[in-house]
Design an enzyme around this catalytic site. Structure first.
Site, short mmCIF file in Angstrom:
data_model
loop_
_atom_site.label_atom_id
_atom_site.label_comp_id
_atom_site.label_asym_id
_atom_site.label_seq_id
_atom_site.Cartn_x
_atom_site.Cartn_y
_atom_site.Cartn_z
N SER A 15 35.19 3.33 21.95
CA SER A 15 34.88 4.05 20.55
C SER A 15 35.98 4.96 19.90
O SER A 15 36.39 5.54 20.29
CB SER A 15 33.11 4.01 21.12
OG SER A 15 32.78 4.20 19.47
N ASN A 16 34.94 5.31 18.60
CA ASN A 16 35.67 6.33 18.16
C ASN A 16 33.80 6.81 16.95
O ASN A 16 32.83 7.24 17.33
CB ASN A 16 36.80 6.09 17.35
CG ASN A 16 35.72 4.93 16.03
OD1 ASN A 16 34.55 5.02 15.41
ND2 ASN A 16 36.11 3.95 16.26
N HIS A 17 34.29 8.20 16.56
CA HIS A 17 33.29 9.25 16.20
C HIS A 17 33.27 8.37 14.91
O HIS A 17 32.09 9.24 13.81
CB HIS A 17 33.68 10.66 16.10
CG HIS A 17 33.79 11.27 16.85
ND1 HIS A 17 32.93 11.06 17.97
CD2 HIS A 17 35.17 11.75 17.44
CE1 HIS A 17 33.57 12.11 18.88
NE2 HIS A 17 34.62 11.96 19.11
N SER A 18 33.39 7.81 14.33
CA SER A 18 32.59 7.22 12.80
C SER A 18 30.67 7.24 12.36
O SER A 18 30.04 6.53 14.29
CB SER A 18 33.36 5.98 12.41
OG SER A 18 33.15 5.11 11.74
N ALA A 63 35.26 2.05 11.44
CA ALA A 63 36.33 2.32 11.66
C ALA A 63 36.63 1.03 13.74
O ALA A 63 36.09 1.41 14.46
CB ALA A 63 36.77 3.93 12.39
#
Ligand code: CTP
Ligand code: CA
Length: 223
Positions: A33-36, A100
């Site tokens: 995943s990502n930091h959005s 994102a």
């Protein structure tokens, strides 16, 4: 009051947006995943509803409350986000891609928890579908707005995405600036369209959302 002056600017307009990160499963207990944080997308949803729009918010996993009057659909993966978007896209006037979306997913999700063995390991990844480009290529096409998070050459990359994905507008932010963009409460946007641009200077995400939406409202001809 700035926000009150926007009231009814989107009355009767159907607006769909994506927000947050996506989660791409590796095995039953792990994901990419990502930091959005979803804050910009949720601010846009809140502002659009306050401006009179009928808002559908398709969101990845975030810890934010649904803004008043917003119809929310929860998803995890990019493929689920695409399916949820295409399911309801047909009557939309405006689409804003704020999520994102993970660019890649794991080629084969393991059915059981992967056990550690050797000192190094490799995961094969495959490209995810591009949700924004899919909407922009759809036969019944809303006004399509993208986001671009860049660390350098912001205008060049943003205009490249505007053209390549056939968007009507793109809102770019320089995520190399501390306190701006990902996971922050403030942001600054540089908005580009085919024959123009406008800078929206750093402020809180809700004010920015109202400003971006009123800019969009000047460009759409209501169906
Ligand atoms: N986007 C999307 N589906 C994807 C990837 C991106 O809908 N699979 C959307 C994002 O929501 C955003 C825009 O495309 O509105 C730009 O995302 P970004 O990650 O900046 O661009 P990419 O085209 O993925 O290019 P790159 O990550 O290589 O810069
Ligand atoms: Ca990307």
């Amino acid at each position: 009051d700035k926000q009150l002056s926007h009231a009814n600017a989107l009355k009767g307009v159907k607006l769909m947006l994506t927000a947050g990160p996506t989660r791409e499963a590796i095995d039953p207990v792990r994901y990419i995943s990502n930091h959005s944080s979803g804050k910009m997308g949720f601010a846009l949803a809140r502002a659009a509803a306050a401006m009179g729009a009928e808002v559908t918010l398709i969101t990845g996993p975030v810890t934010l409350q649904t803004p008043p009057g917003v119809q929310r659909v929860n998803v995890e993966s990019a493929q689920q986000m695409l399916d949820a978007v295409m399911d309801k896209i047909d009557n939309q006037d405006i689409f804003i891609g704020c999520a994102a979306v993970a660019d890649y997913r794991v080629a084969e999700v393991a059915s059981g928890k992967i056990k550690k063995s050797s000192e190094t390991m490799q995961l094969a990844l495959v490209r995810n579908p591009d949700i924004l480009a899919t909407v922009a290529a759809h036969e019944v096409r809303p006004f399509v707005v993208g986001f671009a998070a860049e660390t350098h050459d912001v205008e060049t990359y943003a205009r490249d995405k505007l053209n390549r994905k056939n968007l009507d507008m793109i809102a770019a932010n320089d995520v190399s600036v501390p306190g701006q963009g990902f996971n922050a409460d403030t942001n600054a946007l540089r908005v580009f369209w085919r024959d123009g641009h406008q800078d929206l200077p750093a402020t809180d995400k809700l004010s920015l959302a109202f400003q971006l939406l009123s800019l969009i409202s000047t460009k759409i001809t209501k169906k």
